[in-house]
Design a protein around this motif. Structure first.
Motif, PDB file in Angstrom:
ATOM      1  N   ALA A 133       0.826  -1.211   0.000  1.00  0.00           N
ATOM      2  CA  ALA A 133       0.000   0.000   0.000  1.00  0.00           C
ATOM      3  C   ALA A 133       0.854   1.253   0.000  1.00  0.00           C
ATOM      4  CB  ALA A 133      -0.934  -0.001   1.207  1.00  0.00           C
ATOM      5  N   PHE A 134       2.094   1.127   0.488  1.00  0.00           N
ATOM      6  CA  PHE A 134       2.980   2.279   0.626  1.00  0.00           C
ATOM      7  C   PHE A 134       4.007   2.383  -0.498  1.00  0.00           C
ATOM      8  CE2 PHE A 134       1.347   1.198   4.738  1.00  0.00           C
ATOM      9  CZ  PHE A 134       1.120   2.420   5.357  1.00  0.00           C
ATOM     10  N   ARG A 135       4.313   1.291  -1.170  1.00  0.00           N
ATOM     11  CA  ARG A 135       5.451   1.342  -2.078  1.00  0.00           C
ATOM     12  C   ARG A 135       5.110   1.147  -3.554  1.00  0.00           C
ATOM     13  NH1 ARG A 135       7.105  -3.610  -3.578  1.00  0.00           N
ATOM     14  NH2 ARG A 135       6.322  -5.398  -2.407  1.00  0.00           N
ATOM     15  N   LEU A 136       3.901   0.695  -3.881  1.00  0.00           N
ATOM     16  CA  LEU A 136       3.545   0.511  -5.291  1.00  0.00           C
ATOM     17  C   LEU A 136       2.830   1.745  -5.830  1.00  0.00           C
ATOM     18  CD1 LEU A 136       2.396  -3.217  -5.544  1.00  0.00           C
ATOM     19  CD2 LEU A 136       4.670  -2.222  -5.887  1.00  0.00           C
ATOM     20  N   ASP A 137       2.912   1.920  -7.122  1.00  0.00           N
ATOM     21  CA  ASP A 137       2.318   3.075  -7.794  1.00  0.00           C
ATOM     22  C   ASP A 137       0.890   2.730  -8.210  1.00  0.00           C
ATOM     23  OD1 ASP A 137       1.950   5.489  -9.004  1.00  0.00           O
ATOM     24  OD2 ASP A 137       3.136   5.022 -10.797  1.00  0.00           O
ATOM     25  N   TRP A 138      -0.048   2.957  -7.282  1.00  0.00           N
ATOM     26  CA  TRP A 138      -1.440   2.569  -7.494  1.00  0.00           C
ATOM     27  C   TRP A 138      -2.196   3.629  -8.290  1.00  0.00           C
ATOM     28  CZ3 TRP A 138      -2.065  -2.279  -6.341  1.00  0.00           C
ATOM     29  CH2 TRP A 138      -1.384  -2.858  -5.261  1.00  0.00           C
ATOM     30  N   PRO A 139      -3.213   3.231  -9.045  1.00  0.00           N
ATOM     31  CA  PRO A 139      -4.042   4.219  -9.753  1.00  0.00           C
ATOM     32  C   PRO A 139      -4.941   4.982  -8.780  1.00  0.00           C
ATOM     33  CG  PRO A 139      -4.922   2.013 -10.078  1.00  0.00           C
ATOM     34  CD  PRO A 139      -3.612   1.835  -9.365  1.00  0.00           C
ATOM     35  N   PRO A 140      -5.404   6.150  -9.162  1.00  0.00           N
ATOM     36  CA  PRO A 140      -6.300   6.925  -8.284  1.00  0.00           C
ATOM     37  C   PRO A 140      -7.570   6.156  -7.952  1.00  0.00           C
ATOM     38  CG  PRO A 140      -5.498   8.260 -10.119  1.00  0.00           C
ATOM     39  CD  PRO A 140      -5.094   6.861 -10.422  1.00  0.00           C
ATOM     40  N   GLY A 141      -8.050   6.361  -6.741  1.00  0.00           N
ATOM     41  CA  GLY A 141      -9.314   5.769  -6.332  1.00  0.00           C
ATOM     42  C   GLY A 141      -9.235   4.343  -5.837  1.00  0.00           C
ATOM     43  N   LEU A 142      -8.048   3.767  -5.762  1.00  0.00           N
ATOM     44  CA  LEU A 142      -7.920   2.375  -5.353  1.00  0.00           C
ATOM     45  C   LEU A 142      -7.917   2.251  -3.833  1.00  0.00           C
ATOM     46  CD1 LEU A 142      -6.286  -0.480  -6.955  1.00  0.00           C
ATOM     47  CD2 LEU A 142      -5.299   0.016  -4.716  1.00  0.00           C
ATOM     48  N   VAL A 143      -8.484   1.146  -3.329  1.00  0.00           N
ATOM     49  CA  VAL A 143      -8.493   0.836  -1.898  1.00  0.00           C
ATOM     50  C   VAL A 143      -7.743  -0.466  -1.678  1.00  0.00           C
ATOM     51  CG1 VAL A 143      -9.899   0.471   0.164  1.00  0.00           C
ATOM     52  CG2 VAL A 143     -10.762   1.908  -1.695  1.00  0.00           C
ATOM     53  N   VAL A 144      -6.843  -0.472  -0.717  1.00  0.00           N
ATOM     54  CA  VAL A 144      -6.124  -1.684  -0.336  1.00  0.00           C
ATOM     55  C   VAL A 144      -6.620  -2.127   1.039  1.00  0.00           C
ATOM     56  CG1 VAL A 144      -3.886  -2.714   0.168  1.00  0.00           C
ATOM     57  CG2 VAL A 144      -4.082  -1.015  -1.666  1.00  0.00           C
ATOM     58  N   TYR A 145      -7.206  -3.314   1.096  1.00  0.00           N
ATOM     59  CA  TYR A 145      -7.665  -3.892   2.361  1.00  0.00           C
ATOM     60  C   TYR A 145      -6.614  -4.892   2.845  1.00  0.00           C
ATOM     61  CZ  TYR A 145     -12.274  -2.064   1.084  1.00  0.00           C
ATOM     62  OH  TYR A 145     -13.318  -1.251   0.726  1.00  0.00           O
ATOM     63  N   GLU A 146      -6.184  -4.752   4.092  1.00  0.00           N
ATOM     64  CA  GLU A 146      -5.213  -5.660   4.677  1.00  0.00           C
ATOM     65  C   GLU A 146      -5.878  -6.433   5.812  1.00  0.00           C
ATOM     66  OE1 GLU A 146      -1.652  -3.680   5.860  1.00  0.00           O
ATOM     67  OE2 GLU A 146      -1.418  -2.613   3.960  1.00  0.00           O
ATOM     68  N   ILE A 147      -5.971  -7.754   5.638  1.00  0.00           N
ATOM     69  CA  ILE A 147      -6.598  -8.601   6.645  1.00  0.00           C
ATOM     70  C   ILE A 147      -5.526  -9.404   7.364  1.00  0.00           C
ATOM     71  CG2 ILE A 147      -8.299 -10.398   7.086  1.00  0.00           C
ATOM     72  CD1 ILE A 147      -9.651  -9.726   4.483  1.00  0.00           C
ATOM     73  N   ASP A 148      -5.503  -9.317   8.667  1.00  0.00           N
ATOM     74  CA  ASP A 148      -4.609 -10.156   9.471  1.00  0.00           C
ATOM     75  C   ASP A 148      -5.050 -10.073  10.927  1.00  0.00           C
ATOM     76  OD1 ASP A 148      -2.460 -11.826  10.286  1.00  0.00           O
ATOM     77  OD2 ASP A 148      -1.241 -11.034   8.648  1.00  0.00           O
ATOM     78  N   ARG A 149      -4.396 -10.878  11.751  1.00  0.00           N
ATOM     79  CA  ARG A 149      -4.721 -10.896  13.172  1.00  0.00           C
ATOM     80  C   ARG A 149      -4.385  -9.549  13.813  1.00  0.00           C
ATOM     81  NH1 ARG A 149      -1.300 -13.837  15.667  1.00  0.00           N
ATOM     82  NH2 ARG A 149       0.107 -14.115  13.896  1.00  0.00           N
ATOM     83  N   PRO A 150      -5.149  -9.149  14.817  1.00  0.00           N
ATOM     84  CA  PRO A 150      -4.945  -7.831  15.424  1.00  0.00           C
ATOM     85  C   PRO A 150      -3.528  -7.569  15.893  1.00  0.00           C
ATOM     86  CG  PRO A 150      -7.023  -8.757  16.174  1.00  0.00           C
ATOM     87  CD  PRO A 150      -6.348  -9.838  15.387  1.00  0.00           C
TER      88      PRO A 150
END
Length: 308
Positions: free
Chosen positions: A121-138
């Motif tokens: 989410a921090f290092r790739l060049d994403w297109p505008p409007g994209l959402v990155v969901y990260e699922i893992d244990r708390p």
């Protein structure tokens, strides 16, 4: 979105919460982060992750691990920090390319299943409007958030963390976080499925299929060996077990594995299964087969589904 449970976290130096990555499968996230740090500093790097070494240094259990190849006396000849680390560097690059190609066709939702210390989410060049969901244990997400906050890291897409165990109702948590099944989506299960019992793997991918009503793509990793213990004395498993205390074969689920690629094909997905060694030849860097090779059965699966 972020939350933690008291039993999942505990304070360590610097205010970072590290309980989620101090043992078990969580510890493997630090192993992969160290490999990505080493890859980042190679002159012929396949992938760069400037956050990786900060994760490694922030956890007491891994603080003394190498994060540059020059810190490894045997260099690429080292089975753990040489060959195995290069495998993770290659995997990172291949899956980076997969994600960017997939969002380039119109998907605006990316879901990282068992996200661990993934910093895409921090290092790739994403297109505008994209959402990155990260699922893992708390606990894993709490540790990660602490390190990223110390670095004042800014994501390149809207980032939503979803604290959930993949053995529980993670789909409900994802929906509550804003995920839209009717919209095209991209899914990634990197280095995840072989830690799960076969029925859990089947249920997880069935859920991904159900939630990809709007079409999308999926990449995941499997191991094809019928008997994982046949490779217990391989140099990779031995070095990882004896030198940093991670016994991967005790963490892997040793029960029968489902044919997930076949199940997705039957469900209407277009599926291709590739060996990592093929990507080594394509990129000119990475591991090649060797005797008693713990990587021999690893396969990377790429699947695509048309929307309804």
């Amino acid at each position: 979105m972020s939350e933690t449970r008291a039993e999942d976290t505990k304070d360590v130096a610097g205010g970072v919460r590290a309980a989620g990555v101090e043992g078990g499968v969580g510890l493997t996230a630090l192993l992969v982060a160290a490999a990505r740090a080493i890859e980042t500093h190679r002159p012929d790097s396949l992938a760069r992750d400037v956050y990786a070494e900060h994760f490694v240094r922030a956890a007491p259990v891994s603080a003394r691990w190498p994060v540059r190849l020059r810190q490894v006396p045997a260099g690429d000849g080292d089975p753990l920090w040489g060959r195995f680390a290069r495998y993770f560097g290659l995997r990172t690059r291949v899956l980076d390319d997969f994600l960017l190609r997939s969002v380039g066709t119109g998907a605006r939702q990316v879901v990282l299943l068992g996200a661990g210390l993934d910093s895409r989410a921090f290092r790739l060049d994403w297109p505008p409007g994209l959402v990155v969901y990260e699922i893992d244990r708390p606990g894993v997400l709490a540790f990660k958030e602490g390190v990223l906050a110390d670095l004042a890291a800014v994501p390149r897409a809207r980032r939503v963390t979803v604290p959930a165990d993949l053995r529980d109702d993670w789909a409900g948590a994802l929906a509550s976080a804003g995920f839209d099944p009717a919209a095209p989506s991209v899914w990634l299960a990197e280095g995840l499925l072989f830690y799960l019992p076969g029925p859990v793997e089947t249920g997880l991918l069935d859920t991904v299929d159900r939630l990809t009503a709007g079409g999308g793509s999926l990449a995941f990793e499997v191991k094809l060996e019928k008997d994982l213990l046949a490779y217990r004395d391989s140099s990779i498993y031995t070095a990882t077990r004896e030198r940093i205390g991670i016994d991967l074969l005790r963490l892997f689920d040793l029960g029968p594995r489902p044919d997930s690629a076949g199940a997705l094909t039957a469900a209407g997905w277009s599926v291709s299964t590739c060996t990592p060694f093929g990507f080594t030849l394509r990129h000119g860097r990475g591991p090649l087969p060797e005797p008693n090779d713990a990587l021999e059965g690893n396969r990377w699966v790429f699947a695509h589904k048309r929307g309804r």
